[in-house]
Design a protein around this motif. Sequence first.
Motif, mmCIF file in Angstrom:
data_model
loop_
_atom_site.group_PDB
_atom_site.id
_atom_site.type_symbol
_atom_site.label_atom_id
_atom_site.label_comp_id
_atom_site.label_asym_id
_atom_site.label_seq_id
_atom_site.Cartn_x
_atom_site.Cartn_y
_atom_site.Cartn_z
ATOM 1 N N UNK A 163 66.416 -93.665 12.283
ATOM 2 C CA UNK A 163 66.858 -94.834 11.526
ATOM 3 C C UNK A 163 66.558 -94.681 10.044
ATOM 4 N N UNK A 164 65.336 -94.287 9.728
ATOM 5 C CA UNK A 164 64.938 -94.159 8.321
ATOM 6 C C UNK A 164 65.779 -93.106 7.601
ATOM 7 N N UNK A 165 66.046 -92.003 8.276
ATOM 8 C CA UNK A 165 66.828 -90.935 7.653
ATOM 9 C C UNK A 165 68.268 -91.381 7.426
ATOM 10 N N UNK A 166 68.845 -92.088 8.402
ATOM 11 C CA UNK A 166 70.216 -92.588 8.227
ATOM 12 C C UNK A 166 70.288 -93.573 7.069
ATOM 13 N N UNK A 167 69.273 -94.405 6.937
ATOM 14 C CA UNK A 167 69.276 -95.369 5.839
ATOM 15 C C UNK A 167 69.207 -94.664 4.486
ATOM 16 N N UNK A 193 65.547 -101.781 11.181
ATOM 17 C CA UNK A 193 65.684 -101.641 9.733
ATOM 18 C C UNK A 193 64.344 -101.203 9.162
ATOM 19 N N UNK A 194 64.352 -100.101 8.422
ATOM 20 C CA UNK A 194 63.132 -99.560 7.823
ATOM 21 C C UNK A 194 63.029 -99.966 6.357
ATOM 22 N N UNK A 195 64.095 -99.764 5.603
ATOM 23 C CA UNK A 195 64.070 -100.001 4.162
ATOM 24 C C UNK A 195 64.515 -101.437 3.851
ATOM 25 N N UNK A 196 63.695 -102.388 4.262
ATOM 26 C CA UNK A 196 64.048 -103.808 4.123
ATOM 27 C C UNK A 196 64.170 -104.221 2.666
ATOM 28 N N UNK A 197 63.234 -103.813 1.835
ATOM 29 C CA UNK A 197 63.254 -104.194 0.419
ATOM 30 C C UNK A 197 64.522 -103.682 -0.247
ATOM 31 N N UNK A 203 70.491 -109.052 10.672
ATOM 32 C CA UNK A 203 71.207 -108.543 11.846
ATOM 33 C C UNK A 203 70.747 -107.146 12.212
ATOM 34 N N UNK A 204 70.647 -106.287 11.197
ATOM 35 C CA UNK A 204 70.252 -104.902 11.442
ATOM 36 C C UNK A 204 68.854 -104.837 12.030
ATOM 37 N N UNK A 205 67.936 -105.606 11.461
ATOM 38 C CA UNK A 205 66.558 -105.596 11.946
ATOM 39 C C UNK A 205 66.488 -106.087 13.389
ATOM 40 N N UNK A 206 67.288 -107.091 13.729
ATOM 41 C CA UNK A 206 67.229 -107.676 15.060
ATOM 42 C C UNK A 206 67.866 -106.783 16.114
#
Length: 402
Positions: free
Chosen positions: A75-79, A142-146, A135-138
């Motif tokens: 997830x983090x890498x895709x973001x 979601x890693x990069x929220x800020x 939505x993404x977090x739920x």
Amino acid sequence: MRIAYVCADPGIPVFGTKGASVHVQEVVRVLLEAGHEIDLFCRRTGGEPWPAAAAARAAGRLTVHELGRIRGEDVADRERRAMAADGDMLRAVTAAGPFDAVYERYSLWSTAGTAYAREHGVPAVLEVNAPLPAEQARHRGLVHTVEARAVVRQAAADASAVVCVSEPVAAWVRDHLARTGPAGRPAVVVEANGVDVDRIRPAAGRPDRPFTVGFVGTLKPWHGTETLLEAHALLRRSVPAARLLLVGDGPQADALREQARALGTAGAVETTGAVAPVDVPALLHRMDVATAPYPAAGEGYFSPLKVYEYMAAGLPVVASAVGQLPGVVEHARTGLLVPGSDPAALAEALHGLATDAGLRERVGAAARAHVTSGHTWTHVVERSLAAAGLPLAAREPAGVGG
């Protein structure tokens, strides 16, 4: 005008069958019919455009730029890759320009469309359909929220107008804009989904067949289809021939088929699988009543595309009284509202319509008149452009209907 339409969301195949895909197609259709030239920037096409749009592409009035999907190890890498890819999108828009205006569908990591508009001093509409970071977090993580929150603030601040699908979404955007300072305050307006009332019309007469309850949409938990199956089983106690037609596909398809078997209604439930938008009208014509059985607890910010399509088809709608639906369906006039997650109440409403053909006719006709009067996609796009100070050119249709 020459308009850049930007949809950087990799989850939306712009020529696909999802509700979001239909939204993209309808906005593009209206802009083309108004005489504009469109450059459509996307991550995925999902296939070929509808025939009239393909003709517009062949004539040089529609140019499609497909930049490809974004992969990552986790997830983090895709973001991180998606954030970096926003620069690629901006460079693609810039290279294809100049444009007179930009229409961007807000996506989680994109500021490309409105950034181009800011840099080149042209008007931009940002269309926002959901609070995507939440939505993404739920649903997916979601890693990069800020960073995700910074994207919506920047994209909205750079727009001339932000067009939101519902008031809760508009409130969410206004809250983000309040943190950008007085300089970044575009107009924020609410514009719900629309419908093509020429593509979707009432059936010419009703064939002699069993009473049929319908649903159109992705088979996902938040659409309440499990409640619909329970209600259908209850309905069959008083209307034994009643059938259920589920139009669409999704992760709940197998579970719903198993539920129908457990309820003893499998022989009366038909599922179509994924259906192209062009095939939806004929399936609506096989329904006597259409449903939007959203659960009582859930996301209340959505604008139900399916309900506008039901109404355009002249179908009485039975919908849950949740979210924005009470503002769309007027109880006992353009449809019936029932509590969400209540199969008995849903079954009772369906029974009333099954046993009163006159009621079905009156409610369906009122529903069609309601959407025709102000909720077509042409109305929606015209008002959206007007919020940014742009006219929808009044020119003869160019033959690109969906």
